[in-house]
Design a protein around this motif. Structure first.
Motif, short mmCIF file in Angstrom:
data_model
loop_
_atom_site.label_atom_id
_atom_site.label_comp_id
_atom_site.label_asym_id
_atom_site.label_seq_id
_atom_site.Cartn_x
_atom_site.Cartn_y
_atom_site.Cartn_z
N VAL A 223 0.87 -1.18 0.00
CA VAL A 223 0.00 0.00 0.00
C VAL A 223 0.90 1.22 0.00
N LEU A 224 0.77 2.03 -1.03
CA LEU A 224 1.57 3.25 -1.17
C LEU A 224 0.67 4.44 -0.89
N ALA A 225 0.98 5.17 0.17
CA ALA A 225 0.17 6.33 0.57
C ALA A 225 0.91 7.60 0.19
N GLY A 226 0.43 8.26 -0.84
CA GLY A 226 1.01 9.52 -1.25
C GLY A 226 0.35 10.69 -0.55
N HIS A 227 0.69 11.88 -0.99
CA HIS A 227 0.15 13.10 -0.39
C HIS A 227 -1.38 13.06 -0.34
N ASP A 228 -1.91 13.42 0.83
CA ASP A 228 -3.35 13.56 1.04
C ASP A 228 -4.10 12.24 0.92
N ALA A 229 -3.39 11.12 1.13
CA ALA A 229 -4.07 9.82 1.08
C ALA A 229 -5.11 9.70 2.19
N GLY A 230 -4.77 10.20 3.36
CA GLY A 230 -5.68 10.13 4.49
C GLY A 230 -5.54 8.84 5.27
N PRO A 231 -6.14 8.77 6.46
CA PRO A 231 -6.00 7.60 7.33
C PRO A 231 -6.61 6.33 6.77
N VAL A 232 -7.43 6.43 5.71
CA VAL A 232 -8.01 5.23 5.12
C VAL A 232 -6.92 4.32 4.55
N ALA A 233 -5.81 4.92 4.10
CA ALA A 233 -4.72 4.10 3.57
C ALA A 233 -4.12 3.22 4.66
N GLU A 234 -3.91 3.79 5.84
CA GLU A 234 -3.36 3.02 6.95
C GLU A 234 -4.33 1.93 7.37
N ALA A 235 -5.61 2.28 7.44
CA ALA A 235 -6.62 1.30 7.86
C ALA A 235 -6.71 0.15 6.86
N PHE A 236 -6.60 0.46 5.57
CA PHE A 236 -6.67 -0.58 4.54
C PHE A 236 -5.47 -1.51 4.65
N ALA A 237 -4.28 -0.94 4.82
CA ALA A 237 -3.08 -1.77 4.94
C ALA A 237 -3.17 -2.68 6.16
N ARG A 238 -3.64 -2.15 7.26
CA ARG A 238 -3.74 -2.94 8.49
C ARG A 238 -4.78 -4.04 8.35
N ALA A 239 -5.92 -3.72 7.74
CA ALA A 239 -6.99 -4.71 7.60
C ALA A 239 -6.58 -5.85 6.66
N HIS A 240 -5.70 -5.56 5.71
CA HIS A 240 -5.33 -6.57 4.71
C HIS A 240 -3.95 -7.17 4.96
N GLY A 241 -3.31 -6.81 6.08
CA GLY A 241 -2.02 -7.39 6.41
C GLY A 241 -0.94 -7.04 5.39
N LEU A 242 -0.95 -5.80 4.89
CA LEU A 242 -0.02 -5.39 3.85
C LEU A 242 0.94 -4.32 4.36
N PRO A 243 2.18 -4.31 3.87
CA PRO A 243 3.11 -3.26 4.26
C PRO A 243 2.63 -1.90 3.77
N SER A 249 3.25 13.60 4.21
CA SER A 249 2.02 14.39 4.07
C SER A 249 0.82 13.57 3.65
N SER A 250 0.96 12.24 3.71
CA SER A 250 -0.19 11.37 3.44
C SER A 250 -1.19 11.37 4.59
N ASN A 251 -0.72 11.74 5.78
CA ASN A 251 -1.50 11.59 7.02
C ASN A 251 -1.90 10.13 7.23
N ALA A 252 -1.02 9.24 6.77
CA ALA A 252 -1.20 7.80 6.98
C ALA A 252 0.08 7.17 7.49
N ARG A 253 1.08 7.97 7.84
CA ARG A 253 2.39 7.43 8.23
C ARG A 253 2.38 7.08 9.73
N PHE A 254 1.66 6.05 10.05
CA PHE A 254 1.59 5.60 11.44
C PHE A 254 1.05 4.18 11.44
N GLY A 255 1.01 3.58 12.60
CA GLY A 255 0.42 2.26 12.74
C GLY A 255 1.40 1.11 12.62
N PRO A 256 0.96 -0.10 12.92
CA PRO A 256 1.87 -1.25 13.00
C PRO A 256 2.44 -1.71 11.66
N ASN A 257 1.81 -1.34 10.54
CA ASN A 257 2.28 -1.82 9.23
C ASN A 257 3.14 -0.80 8.50
#
Length: 570
Positions: A223-243, A249-257
């Motif tokens: 999962v590649l989160a570019g600028h303005d991706a939003g927290p949905v990118a992090e949630a999607f990566a976590r739900a699908h077990g993906l790096p 500036s994606s506002n998704a650069r956090f979480g276990p994945n």
């Protein structure tokens, strides 16, 4: 009641225009002083005295435009900027261009001379309609004396993305005013008094999605989160077990994945590796690095982009990613990651971070990567990242947090360095929260005028971290650095790209009445970042850019060695 057949006075037309702006959700207006725009200024002053809008006055139209951009970014609402006629309007072009490519609702209200003065050589008279060309969603001329309500309302529909299949973005309403330009005798500000406070304080967010179905195919997807991706990118990566490979500036650069130094790992998961990347799911716009661009261009990699609404930054059919509108469809494309696939990325990321930290720990003085890591670690509230090296330093060295701790902004629509101080000021004023901006010295000096606030203007809580290496360091990390090392062009690279200078930033800060502190180590910087913030202050980090190219080479070597050991052992 005024009918469409009646000729409005300039003040009357301006009052109607202001009412239409407020009815359309505008709560902040940036005004650049001028004579032809005086009717709008007086009408806005009346509205502010009634507590219905907040005015911000800037003498530089370019900074006025970027202040409006920052206010719109942080309030998530349309913001108007008012200018007089002539070159004043043209100075808004950089901010309008950025707003176009980043889908920000900036409403340009340009005052104009009446029709009878056009083509006569009258002072400050030029063609203003369509000055911004394709960079605005809508542009309209309102002749002097005409009723402006419909034009302003339509402009606001376009600015906020209410028109079908059109993303939000800037618009222009060109209002012609005929003398007299001042209120009538007997007019006065309302006596209600008081300033309205219009802040939007959502704060950083995290989302949760249901765990991916076990029936989905296992795939080596990232999962590649570019600028303005939003927290949905992090949630999607976590739900699908993906790096998760997330730009700052994606506002998704956090979480276990989330993988910190992801861009230097891409070659380790390339076509010739034991576990090459098969698919990429893109959220937002990735702009920061050539390795990421190369990944998205790999013919062996299938790519898709999550696009639930129209976007402004590319034209349909011009990119190879398949646009997907819904998360269930995206899930079918991405599949789910195996435990081994995710673990290999997390282990490689940890090894890369360890190798990177080891190199930076050996540096006595601060450097770009160490400053980026330190600012990322300690920022709270709002963080603004300037273009050029600053945001890339954070992208390389900023270790992801377990949870989001700051809302991150950057002008990545066109990634210019212009207007960064003004943008950050608007972001801070719109949110009402403590804001830190990290930018290089050239970016800072390009917008030093953004420090100017007139007496009585609201002052934001803004910490300006300036990485001062006496010039532009980013070019040394590109192919121009090799040209300079060759000596074939003498001092041309340094002069034309390095742009060396000896500006006294402390004196500049004093001239604008802004606090200043100089630091040279990351420990000193960390202390400055943790200090209470009230008003504006500049934290100047003095570094030497002559060894930057060699530092990045050492970082790459250390990371390659550390990651190679982990992947080989695995």
């Amino acid at each position: 009641m005024v009918t469409s057949q009646d000729s409005l006075t300039s003040i009357g037309a301006a009052r109607i225009a202001v009412t239409a702006l407020l009815d359309g959700g505008v709560r902040h207006v940036v005004v650049a002083p001028g004579s032809r725009s005086a009717p709008m200024a007086y009408a806005l002053a009346e509205a502010e005295a009634s507590g219905r809008v907040r005015l911000h006055v800037r003498i530089d139209e370019r900074d006025a435009g970027f202040t409006a951009l920052g206010l719109a970014l942080s309030t998530q609402a349309p913001v108007a900027v008012v200018t007089t006629s002539g070159t004043a309007v043209g100075n808004l072009l950089p901010a309008v261009m950025e707003a176009n490519h980043s889908a920000v609702p900036v409403v340009v209200i340009s005052a104009d001379r009446p029709e009878e003065l056009h083509g006569t050589g009258a002072n400050q008279t030029t063609t203003q309609l369509d000055l911004f060309g394709d960079h605005v969603r809508f542009a309209v001329d309102v002749p002097a004396g005409d009723h402006p309500q419909k034009a302003v309302a339509t402009a606001l529909y376009a600015a906020t993305g209410a028109l079908e299949d059109t993303p939000p973005g800037p618009v222009q309403v060109n209002l012609a005013f005929r003398d007299p330009l001042v209120p009538a005798d007997g007019d006065a500000l309302p006596t209600a008094g008081g300033h309205g406070v219009f802040h939007y304080d959502a704060g950083p967010q995290a989302l949760a999605l249901p765990e991916a179905s076990r029936e989905l195919a296992e795939r080596r997807t990232v999962v590649l989160a570019g600028h303005d991706a939003g927290p949905v990118a992090e949630a999607f990566a976590r739900a699908h077990g993906l790096p998760l490979l997330a730009e700052p500036s994606s506002n998704a650069r956090f979480g276990p994945n989330a993988v910190g130094p992801y861009r230097v790992l891409l070659e380790h998961f390339g076509p010739q590796s034991a576990s090459p990347i098969e698919r990429v799911v893109l959220f937002g716009r990735a702009t920061l690095s050539r390795p990421v661009a190369a990944l998205l261009a790999r013919e062996s990699v299938e790519t898709a982009i999550y696009q639930p609404v129209p976007v402004a930054w590319y034209e349909a059919g011009r990119r190879r990613e398949v646009p997907i509108e819904t998360l269930p469809e995206l899930a079918e494309f991405a599949g789910r990651g195996s435990t081994e696939w995710l673990d290999s990325w997390l282990l490689a990321g940890a090894a890369a971070q360890h190798g990177l930290d080891g190199v930076l720990a050996g540096e006595t003085l601060a450097s770009g990567p160490s400053v980026g890591a330190t600012v990322w670690e300690h920022s709270r509230g709002q963080l603004v990242l300037g273009s050029s090296n600053g945001i890339r330093d954070v992208d390389l060295a900023g270790q992801p947090h377990p949870e989001p701790v700051a809302s991150v902004h950057a002008n990545r629509g066109l990634a210019g360095i212009d207007g960064t101080v003004a943008t950050a000021t608007g972001i801070a004023l719109g949110s009402g929260r403590e804001t830190t901006v990290l930018l290089g010295d050239v970016t800072f000096l390009h917008d030093a005028g953004g420090l100017l606030l007139g007496h009585g203007e609201p002052v934001p809580d803004l910490r300006i971290v300036v990485l001062n290496d006496s010039g532009g360091a980013i070019f040394s990390l590109l192919e121009h650095g090799a040209v300079e090392d060759s000596g074939a062009y003498g001092t041309a690279v340094e002069r034309l790209f390095g742009t060396p200078h000896s500006v006294d930033i402390a004196a500049l800060a004093a001239a604008y009445g802004v606090g200043h502190q100089a630091v040279s180590t990351t420990a000193e910087l960390a202390s400055a970042l943790k200090a209470p913030l009230k008003g504006r202050t500049i934290v100047e980090v003095r570094v030497d850019r002559t060894g930057l190219r060699a530092l990045h080479a050492r970082i790459k070597e250390a990371i390659s060695a550390a990651v190679g050991q982990v992947l080989t052992a695995g």
